[in-house]
Design a protein around this motif. Structure first.
Motif, PDB file in Angstrom:
ATOM      1  N   GLY A   1      -2.621  -2.592  -7.691  1.00  0.00           N
ATOM      2  CA  GLY A   1      -4.075  -2.518  -7.333  1.00  0.00           C
ATOM      3  C   GLY A   1      -4.183  -1.014  -6.635  1.00  0.00           C
ATOM      4  N   VAL A   2      -3.533  -0.598  -5.688  1.00  0.00           N
ATOM      5  CA  VAL A   2      -3.300   0.845  -5.088  1.00  0.00           C
ATOM      6  C   VAL A   2      -3.093   2.063  -5.781  1.00  0.00           C
ATOM      7  CG1 VAL A   2      -2.313   2.056  -3.154  1.00  0.00           C
ATOM      8  CG2 VAL A   2      -3.067  -0.230  -2.821  1.00  0.00           C
ATOM      9  N   PHE A   3      -1.836   1.577  -7.036  1.00  0.00           N
ATOM     10  CA  PHE A   3      -1.434   2.571  -7.716  1.00  0.00           C
ATOM     11  C   PHE A   3      -2.616   3.388  -8.667  1.00  0.00           C
ATOM     12  CE2 PHE A   3       0.298   3.925 -11.662  1.00  0.00           C
ATOM     13  CZ  PHE A   3       1.083   4.815 -11.583  1.00  0.00           C
ATOM     14  N   PHE A   4      -3.581   2.604  -9.502  1.00  0.00           N
ATOM     15  CA  PHE A   4      -4.287   3.197 -10.413  1.00  0.00           C
ATOM     16  C   PHE A   4      -5.311   3.881  -9.765  1.00  0.00           C
ATOM     17  CE2 PHE A   4      -1.924  -0.022 -12.680  1.00  0.00           C
ATOM     18  CZ  PHE A   4      -1.819   0.619 -13.909  1.00  0.00           C
ATOM     19  N   PRO A   5      -5.962   3.560  -8.880  1.00  0.00           N
ATOM     20  CA  PRO A   5      -7.199   4.425  -8.307  1.00  0.00           C
ATOM     21  C   PRO A   5      -6.488   5.871  -7.602  1.00  0.00           C
ATOM     22  CG  PRO A   5      -7.436   2.306  -7.283  1.00  0.00           C
ATOM     23  CD  PRO A   5      -6.365   2.095  -8.108  1.00  0.00           C
ATOM     24  N   VAL A   6      -5.327   5.687  -7.148  1.00  0.00           N
ATOM     25  CA  VAL A   6      -4.709   7.076  -6.401  1.00  0.00           C
ATOM     26  C   VAL A   6      -4.282   7.799  -7.560  1.00  0.00           C
ATOM     27  CG1 VAL A   6      -2.726   7.615  -4.980  1.00  0.00           C
ATOM     28  CG2 VAL A   6      -3.936   5.610  -4.536  1.00  0.00           C
TER      29      VAL A   6
ATOM     30  N   LEU B   1      -5.669  17.446  -2.075  1.00  0.00           N
ATOM     31  CA  LEU B   1      -5.779  16.437  -1.165  1.00  0.00           C
ATOM     32  C   LEU B   1      -7.169  15.795  -0.857  1.00  0.00           C
ATOM     33  CD1 LEU B   1      -3.714  17.868   1.653  1.00  0.00           C
ATOM     34  CD2 LEU B   1      -3.339  15.909   0.451  1.00  0.00           C
ATOM     35  N   PRO B   2      -8.410  16.549  -1.113  1.00  0.00           N
ATOM     36  CA  PRO B   2      -9.629  15.444  -0.876  1.00  0.00           C
ATOM     37  C   PRO B   2     -10.076  14.485  -1.993  1.00  0.00           C
ATOM     38  CG  PRO B   2      -9.885  18.001  -0.709  1.00  0.00           C
ATOM     39  CD  PRO B   2      -8.544  17.911  -1.165  1.00  0.00           C
ATOM     40  N   MET B   3      -9.646  14.786  -3.281  1.00  0.00           N
ATOM     41  CA  MET B   3      -9.424  14.025  -4.035  1.00  0.00           C
ATOM     42  C   MET B   3      -8.333  12.534  -3.908  1.00  0.00           C
ATOM     43  SD  MET B   3     -11.878  14.135  -6.381  1.00  0.00           S
ATOM     44  CE  MET B   3     -11.546  13.024  -7.606  1.00  0.00           C
ATOM     45  N   ILE B   4      -7.370  12.967  -3.413  1.00  0.00           N
ATOM     46  CA  ILE B   4      -6.328  12.126  -3.106  1.00  0.00           C
ATOM     47  C   ILE B   4      -6.750  11.222  -2.146  1.00  0.00           C
ATOM     48  CG2 ILE B   4      -4.046  11.911  -2.013  1.00  0.00           C
ATOM     49  CD1 ILE B   4      -3.218  14.360  -3.482  1.00  0.00           C
ATOM     50  N   PHE B   5      -7.444  11.812  -1.091  1.00  0.00           N
ATOM     51  CA  PHE B   5      -7.951  10.887  -0.094  1.00  0.00           C
ATOM     52  C   PHE B   5      -8.991   9.877  -0.456  1.00  0.00           C
ATOM     53  CE2 PHE B   5      -5.627  13.390   3.054  1.00  0.00           C
ATOM     54  CZ  PHE B   5      -5.067  12.446   4.172  1.00  0.00           C
ATOM     55  N   ALA B   6      -9.851  10.421  -1.441  1.00  0.00           N
ATOM     56  CA  ALA B   6     -11.070   9.517  -2.100  1.00  0.00           C
ATOM     57  C   ALA B   6     -10.309   8.204  -2.733  1.00  0.00           C
ATOM     58  CB  ALA B   6     -11.664  10.441  -3.000  1.00  0.00           C
ATOM     59  N   GLY B   7      -9.293   8.810  -3.315  1.00  0.00           N
ATOM     60  CA  GLY B   7      -8.504   7.450  -4.047  1.00  0.00           C
ATOM     61  C   GLY B   7      -7.832   6.528  -3.178  1.00  0.00           C
TER      62      GLY B   7
ATOM     63  N   TYR C   1       0.849  -1.171  -0.052  1.00  0.00           N
ATOM     64  CA  TYR C   1      -0.051  -0.160   0.051  1.00  0.00           C
ATOM     65  C   TYR C   1       0.897   1.395   0.192  1.00  0.00           C
ATOM     66  CZ  TYR C   1      -3.984   3.173   1.140  1.00  0.00           C
ATOM     67  OH  TYR C   1      -5.001   3.831   1.284  1.00  0.00           O
ATOM     68  N   ALA C   2       1.973   1.057   0.920  1.00  0.00           N
ATOM     69  CA  ALA C   2       2.845   2.393   0.869  1.00  0.00           C
ATOM     70  C   ALA C   2       3.604   2.836  -0.599  1.00  0.00           C
ATOM     71  CB  ALA C   2       3.999   2.065   1.838  1.00  0.00           C
ATOM     72  N   ILE C   3       3.811   1.549  -1.341  1.00  0.00           N
ATOM     73  CA  ILE C   3       4.605   1.780  -2.518  1.00  0.00           C
ATOM     74  C   ILE C   3       3.619   2.342  -3.403  1.00  0.00           C
ATOM     75  CG2 ILE C   3       5.518   0.401  -4.317  1.00  0.00           C
ATOM     76  CD1 ILE C   3       6.873  -1.326  -2.300  1.00  0.00           C
ATOM     77  N   GLY C   4       2.432   1.647  -3.558  1.00  0.00           N
ATOM     78  CA  GLY C   4       1.364   2.262  -4.474  1.00  0.00           C
ATOM     79  C   GLY C   4       0.833   3.653  -4.270  1.00  0.00           C
ATOM     80  N   SER C   5       0.765   3.890  -3.176  1.00  0.00           N
ATOM     81  CA  SER C   5      -0.031   5.271  -2.728  1.00  0.00           C
ATOM     82  C   SER C   5       1.002   6.243  -3.205  1.00  0.00           C
ATOM     83  CB  SER C   5      -0.501   5.307  -1.612  1.00  0.00           C
ATOM     84  OG  SER C   5       0.498   4.910  -0.341  1.00  0.00           O
ATOM     85  N   VAL C   6       2.332   6.071  -2.504  1.00  0.00           N
ATOM     86  CA  VAL C   6       3.470   7.075  -2.904  1.00  0.00           C
ATOM     87  C   VAL C   6       3.721   7.206  -4.459  1.00  0.00           C
ATOM     88  CG1 VAL C   6       5.678   7.823  -2.705  1.00  0.00           C
ATOM     89  CG2 VAL C   6       4.471   6.743  -0.725  1.00  0.00           C
ATOM     90  N   LEU C   7       3.632   6.157  -5.127  1.00  0.00           N
ATOM     91  CA  LEU C   7       4.005   6.244  -6.859  1.00  0.00           C
ATOM     92  C   LEU C   7       2.663   6.856  -7.306  1.00  0.00           C
ATOM     93  CD1 LEU C   7       5.691   2.957  -7.386  1.00  0.00           C
ATOM     94  CD2 LEU C   7       6.553   5.213  -7.230  1.00  0.00           C
ATOM     95  N   GLY C   8       1.489   6.717  -6.901  1.00  0.00           N
ATOM     96  CA  GLY C   8      -0.121   6.973  -7.305  1.00  0.00           C
ATOM     97  C   GLY C   8       0.138   8.436  -7.205  1.00  0.00           C
ATOM     98  N   ILE C   9       0.471   9.062  -6.233  1.00  0.00           N
ATOM     99  CA  ILE C   9       0.435  10.427  -5.856  1.00  0.00           C
ATOM    100  C   ILE C   9       1.506  11.101  -6.681  1.00  0.00           C
ATOM    101  CG2 ILE C   9       0.681  12.289  -4.125  1.00  0.00           C
ATOM    102  CD1 ILE C   9      -0.459  10.001  -1.945  1.00  0.00           C
ATOM    103  N   ILE C  10       2.494  10.751  -6.809  1.00  0.00           N
ATOM    104  CA  ILE C  10       3.646  11.484  -7.348  1.00  0.00           C
ATOM    105  C   ILE C  10       3.318  11.542  -9.047  1.00  0.00           C
ATOM    106  CG2 ILE C  10       6.094  11.355  -8.233  1.00  0.00           C
ATOM    107  CD1 ILE C  10       6.738   9.966  -5.363  1.00  0.00           C
ATOM    108  N   VAL C  11       2.931  10.259  -9.503  1.00  0.00           N
ATOM    109  CA  VAL C  11       2.604  10.422 -10.880  1.00  0.00           C
ATOM    110  C   VAL C  11       1.352  11.243 -11.325  1.00  0.00           C
ATOM    111  CG1 VAL C  11       1.978   8.806 -12.835  1.00  0.00           C
ATOM    112  CG2 VAL C  11       3.533   8.308 -11.300  1.00  0.00           C
ATOM    113  N   GLY C  12       0.352  10.961 -10.551  1.00  0.00           N
ATOM    114  CA  GLY C  12      -0.880  11.589 -10.547  1.00  0.00           C
ATOM    115  C   GLY C  12      -0.597  13.306 -10.540  1.00  0.00           C
ATOM    116  N   LEU C  13       0.225  13.803  -9.709  1.00  0.00           N
ATOM    117  CA  LEU C  13       0.496  15.216  -9.688  1.00  0.00           C
ATOM    118  C   LEU C  13       1.449  15.520 -11.104  1.00  0.00           C
ATOM    119  CD1 LEU C  13       1.971  15.417  -6.005  1.00  0.00           C
ATOM    120  CD2 LEU C  13      -0.141  16.506  -6.921  1.00  0.00           C
ATOM    121  N   LEU C  14       2.197  14.673 -11.294  1.00  0.00           N
ATOM    122  CA  LEU C  14       2.883  15.172 -12.789  1.00  0.00           C
ATOM    123  C   LEU C  14       2.116  15.105 -13.862  1.00  0.00           C
ATOM    124  CD1 LEU C  14       6.194  12.796 -12.383  1.00  0.00           C
ATOM    125  CD2 LEU C  14       5.930  15.416 -12.092  1.00  0.00           C
TER     126      LEU C  14
END
Length: 282
Positions: free
Chosen positions: A163-168, A207-213, A102-115
């Motif tokens: 599984g975590v990366f794509f929703p985030v 952040l609200p949308m990030i927490f939803a993910g 979960y930690a790997i997927g969420s951190v990578l998901g947030i970084i890629v989503g921001l980019l």
């Protein structure tokens, strides 16, 4: 305050004033549900009610115990497994896997989503790839991942992280796109660098949308955890559920199912607590 409002109120007859007061009372009653305070114990009423109904159905023998054991029987079996140390080992193994994945997927998901949200080039190149891979059931990739990475902990981490990366990443991307462009232009006008714009404007605004993910990904991570443990693990809740399912020992099987439900609830509550701390205005 408008001076004419006092004069208008003074010129009103008692019947007009009473009618106006009645209308205000009706309006307050219509929106009272928005201000209704719910006691803290209300969140557990639904769970307690469900468990009581479940126990009554089993006590009345409306369902054979083999198909649906009573909650008291499940608790008794869980206590025996806890005393023997079996439950402790399986829970710790699952918690370790889901924490890393979960930690790997969420951190990578947030970084890629921001980019993706900040860079038009990244959006144009990577967004079609993300949306084309996202619909693929991740469990279908498990045999291929095992072939690539072998049998061990790495394939399980990879499955959960996918599984975590794509929703985030999708929710983070949507959150960035919903940030008011005026805020970004104002920050750039006052000399902020691109990194500062992302850190101080885009990230807080999304952040609200990030927490939803993150909340959506929590359920997906549990699903993939159990699936991967059922296929390639000797320990873990998924492996334990599969083992007792093959032996038709449904009380111990249900211990694993209820623990997964409890983990999902604690996961959600933890994210809600973190969201309240980071978003006190919400």
């Amino acid at each position: 305050m408008n001076p004419f409002s006092k004069e208008e109120n003074m010129n009103k007859t008692p019947s007009q004033a009473a009618e106006q007061g009645k209308q205000r009372h009706i309006i307050r009653n219509r929106v009272s549900f928005l201000e209704q305070k719910i006691p803290g114990y209300a969140s557990v009423l639904g769970i307690v009610g469900l468990l009581l109904l479940w126990e009554v159905i089993c006590r009345l023998e409306l369902v054979p115990p083999l198909f649906l054991p009573a909650p008291t029987s499940i608790i008794s079996a869980g206590w025996d497994m806890l005393i023997s140390g079996e439950l402790h080992e399986n829970v710790l193994a699952s918690l370790y896997r889901i924490a890393i994945g979960y930690a790997i997927g969420s951190v990578l998901g947030i970084i890629v989503g921001l980019l993706l949200g900040f860079s038009r080039w990244m959006d144009a190149i990577l967004t079609p790839i993300v949306y084309s891979i996202y619909p693929i059931p991740k469990i279908a990739l498990l045999p291929l991942i095992i072939l690539w990475l072998g049998i061990g902990e790495t394939p399980k981490f990879t499955m959960i992280a996918l599984g975590v990366f794509f929703p985030v990443v999708i929710n983070t991307f949507s959150g960035v796109k919903n940030v008011d462009p005026i805020w970004i232009k104002a920050a750039v006008t006052f000399g902020s660098s691109h990194l500062n714009v992302i850190r101080k404007v885009i990230l807080p605004g999304s952040l609200p949308m990030i927490f939803a993910g993150l909340k959506l990904a929590a359920g997906t991570s549990l699903l993939l955890l159990v699936s991967s443990e059922m296929i390639a693990a000797q320990q873990g809740l998924g492996s334990m559920i599969l083992h007792y399912g093959n032996l038709m020992i449904t009380t111990k099987l249900m211990v694993g199912v209820l623990l997964l439900s409890l983990l999902g609830l604690l996961f959600n509550r933890g994210l809600q607590w973190l969201e309240r701390r980071l978003l006190p205005w919400k």
